[in-house]
Design an enzyme around this catalytic site. Sequence first.
Site, PDB file in Angstrom:
ATOM      1  N   LYS A  80      -1.828  12.760 -26.397  1.00  0.00           N
ATOM      2  CA  LYS A  80      -2.066  11.808 -25.307  1.00  0.00           C
ATOM      3  C   LYS A  80      -1.254  12.265 -24.105  1.00  0.00           C
ATOM      4  O   LYS A  80      -0.222  12.923 -24.264  1.00  0.00           O
ATOM      5  CB  LYS A  80      -1.570  10.416 -25.728  1.00  0.00           C
ATOM      6  CG  LYS A  80      -2.136   9.290 -24.899  1.00  0.00           C
ATOM      7  CD  LYS A  80      -3.484   8.855 -25.414  1.00  0.00           C
ATOM      8  CE  LYS A  80      -4.112   7.765 -24.583  1.00  0.00           C
ATOM      9  NZ  LYS A  80      -5.394   7.317 -25.111  1.00  0.00           N
ATOM     10  N   GLY A 180     -13.339 -10.151 -24.070  1.00  0.00           N
ATOM     11  CA  GLY A 180     -13.279  -9.050 -23.099  1.00  0.00           C
ATOM     12  C   GLY A 180     -14.670  -8.495 -22.861  1.00  0.00           C
ATOM     13  O   GLY A 180     -15.269  -7.891 -23.767  1.00  0.00           O
ATOM     14  N   GLY A 182     -15.636  -6.148 -20.689  1.00  0.00           N
ATOM     15  CA  GLY A 182     -15.506  -4.937 -19.872  1.00  0.00           C
ATOM     16  C   GLY A 182     -16.573  -3.926 -20.277  1.00  0.00           C
ATOM     17  O   GLY A 182     -17.662  -4.293 -20.725  1.00  0.00           O
ATOM     18  N   VAL A 184     -16.884  -1.799 -22.799  1.00  0.00           N
ATOM     19  CA  VAL A 184     -17.332  -1.832 -24.198  1.00  0.00           C
ATOM     20  C   VAL A 184     -17.912  -3.196 -24.549  1.00  0.00           C
ATOM     21  O   VAL A 184     -19.001  -3.294 -25.131  1.00  0.00           O
ATOM     22  CB  VAL A 184     -16.180  -1.477 -25.166  1.00  0.00           C
ATOM     23  CG1 VAL A 184     -16.672  -1.533 -26.607  1.00  0.00           C
ATOM     24  CG2 VAL A 184     -15.602  -0.108 -24.867  1.00  0.00           C
TER      25      VAL A 184
HETATM   26  P1  NAD Z   1     -12.258  -2.403 -19.687  1.00  0.00           P
HETATM   27  O1  NAD Z   1     -11.018  -2.341 -18.871  1.00  0.00           O
HETATM   28  O2  NAD Z   1     -13.552  -1.954 -19.109  1.00  0.00           O
HETATM   29  O3  NAD Z   1     -12.490  -3.921 -20.191  1.00  0.00           O
HETATM   30  C1  NAD Z   1     -11.484  -4.751 -20.641  1.00  0.00           C
HETATM   31  C2  NAD Z   1     -11.879  -6.166 -20.181  1.00  0.00           C
HETATM   32  O4  NAD Z   1     -11.009  -7.095 -20.825  1.00  0.00           O
HETATM   33  C3  NAD Z   1     -11.743  -6.364 -18.684  1.00  0.00           C
HETATM   34  O5  NAD Z   1     -12.953  -6.884 -18.157  1.00  0.00           O
HETATM   35  C4  NAD Z   1     -10.598  -7.362 -18.557  1.00  0.00           C
HETATM   36  O6  NAD Z   1     -10.749  -8.251 -17.458  1.00  0.00           O
HETATM   37  C5  NAD Z   1     -10.686  -8.089 -19.873  1.00  0.00           C
HETATM   38  N1  NAD Z   1      -9.441  -8.731 -20.342  1.00  0.00           N
HETATM   39  C6  NAD Z   1      -8.157  -8.331 -20.205  1.00  0.00           C
HETATM   40  N2  NAD Z   1      -7.332  -9.165 -20.824  1.00  0.00           N
HETATM   41  C7  NAD Z   1      -8.113 -10.138 -21.379  1.00  0.00           C
HETATM   42  C8  NAD Z   1      -7.859 -11.286 -22.155  1.00  0.00           C
HETATM   43  N3  NAD Z   1      -6.611 -11.638 -22.507  1.00  0.00           N
HETATM   44  N4  NAD Z   1      -8.895 -12.048 -22.562  1.00  0.00           N
HETATM   45  C9  NAD Z   1     -10.154 -11.709 -22.215  1.00  0.00           C
HETATM   46  N5  NAD Z   1     -10.461 -10.648 -21.464  1.00  0.00           N
HETATM   47  C10 NAD Z   1      -9.457  -9.865 -21.065  1.00  0.00           C
HETATM   48  O7  NAD Z   1     -11.925  -1.631 -21.033  1.00  0.00           O
HETATM   49  P2  NAD Z   1     -12.958  -1.057 -22.107  1.00  0.00           P
HETATM   50  O8  NAD Z   1     -13.184   0.385 -21.829  1.00  0.00           O
HETATM   51  O9  NAD Z   1     -14.096  -1.985 -22.253  1.00  0.00           O
HETATM   52  O10 NAD Z   1     -12.065  -1.106 -23.427  1.00  0.00           O
HETATM   53  C11 NAD Z   1     -11.839  -2.322 -24.108  1.00  0.00           C
HETATM   54  C12 NAD Z   1     -10.859  -2.077 -25.253  1.00  0.00           C
HETATM   55  O11 NAD Z   1     -11.398  -1.120 -26.151  1.00  0.00           O
HETATM   56  C13 NAD Z   1      -9.502  -1.501 -24.804  1.00  0.00           C
HETATM   57  O12 NAD Z   1      -8.513  -2.003 -25.662  1.00  0.00           O
HETATM   58  C14 NAD Z   1      -9.662  -0.023 -25.021  1.00  0.00           C
HETATM   59  O13 NAD Z   1      -8.416   0.620 -25.245  1.00  0.00           O
HETATM   60  C15 NAD Z   1     -10.518  -0.003 -26.274  1.00  0.00           C
HETATM   61  N6  NAD Z   1     -11.305   1.220 -26.444  1.00  0.00           N
HETATM   62  C16 NAD Z   1     -12.202   1.585 -25.492  1.00  0.00           C
HETATM   63  C17 NAD Z   1     -12.952   2.731 -25.665  1.00  0.00           C
HETATM   64  C18 NAD Z   1     -13.967   3.157 -24.646  1.00  0.00           C
HETATM   65  O14 NAD Z   1     -14.797   4.047 -24.941  1.00  0.00           O
HETATM   66  N7  NAD Z   1     -13.992   2.565 -23.452  1.00  0.00           N
HETATM   67  C19 NAD Z   1     -12.795   3.521 -26.823  1.00  0.00           C
HETATM   68  C20 NAD Z   1     -11.890   3.094 -27.798  1.00  0.00           C
HETATM   69  C21 NAD Z   1     -11.139   1.946 -27.595  1.00  0.00           C
END
Ligand code: NAD
Length: 376
Positions: A80, A180, A182, A184
């Site tokens: 990382k 969440g 976002g 994903v």
């Molecule tokens: P993202 O930043 O696009 O979405 C996260 C969302 O969660 C945001 O919309 C944010 O406003 C919301 N959020 C934050 N705190 C919150 C809470 N307490 N309650 C409700 N909503 C809340 O991130 P992402 O890429 O969608 O990733 C989501 C999770 O999955 C993260 O933990 C990330 O590490 C993990 N992850 C993502 C990927 C990927 O391919 N993007 C791969 C593996 C793991």
Amino acid sequence: MRIFGQMENQGHEQVVFVQDSDAGLTAIVAIHNTVLGPALGGTRLYPYATEEQALRDVMELSRGMTYKAAAAGLPLGGGKAVIIGDPLKNKSERLFRTFGEFVQRMNGLFYTGEDVGTDTSDMDIVRRATRFVGGVSPEHGGAGDPSPVTAYGVLQGMRACAAERWGRDSLEGRRVAVQGLGKVGWALTELLQQANATVIGCDANPERREQAYRQLGIQTVDTDEMYDVPADIFAPCAMGGSISQHTLPRLTCEVIAGSANNQIAGADVPRAILERGILYAPDYVINAGGLINVYVELHGYDRTRALALTREIYSRLRKVFAVAQELGIPPSVAADRIVEQRLAQGRRERTSNGASAADVSGNPATSIAGVVAQPH
Ligand code: NAD
């Protein structure tokens, strides 16, 4: 800071500090384990309050990558990078290009991609200086945002949980609480709707929540209410640490399965989940789709192959549940054991062959032992 002590405790091979004042680059790269292959892990850009925080984060995250890659059956190790800075203020072409030059000098020991605070456009700049990067935009020959593939993997994992818990892997009619919405969480909601499940969602960002209500047509609730929502499956797709001794008693679900990294806060929580009769899909097993996508991208991207490898999350989770059941241990502990066995086997093979890890394209490693990356 007792850096060598920390490395020894967590099993890190190498930690590299990178500094280039002219480019505004202050970064740390942690190589946790290269027994199964070169280290792969995203580059996080975050305004850490202290260097200790940055170091702790990169060490924990790189260790997590070793486990995720091994659990996914990939010939990759864990690494990382963290760049200390504010994504809203400190991004520049020079910064990412200089970082890319540094990654290039690591000569294939470390492959990177996007993470919190970085995106495909940043990786496009890194790509100009090194080939050891994924998460590049399709216009530059990459696979783009891996989130839809992560969501696809989470869906496969939910199906495995449904088969385990309810005897059939259909999600039809199931109520899923997605925490969440976002990248994903949004994509997962669409997939769940296609599978005829009902989604209840929340997001800390009120605009995102409103957008989900309008565009996806789902019921949304306040973030505080999320743990009390009646649901069959709770899907943590926001930040880490959402399953704790405080939130667990509020959950009504029979399954926890979501994309967030490090979902569990507290060493006693996995056992508490088991005792509440909830089936838990270990985070690093179910959320490996994005990593698989980047791995495929490094060979020349093929979406069909990425999705086929991601579908294997179904059988990998079933195996985790079988080991957990047989040994009477929480699935997260079972997943760790499976990974540690794979690493031990890799170590034995490496010792007996005297060989170092192959690179991601299957070629012999570019002298892993001989690479000494010098900071700027
Ligand atoms: P993202 O930043 O696009 O979405 C996260 C969302 O969660 C945001 O919309 C944010 O406003 C919301 N959020 C934050 N705190 C919150 C809470 N307490 N309650 C409700 N909503 C809340 O991130 P992402 O890429 O969608 O990733 C989501 C999770 O999955 C993260 O933990 C990330 O590490 C993990 N992850 C993502 C990927 C990927 O391919 N993007 C791969 C593996 C793991």
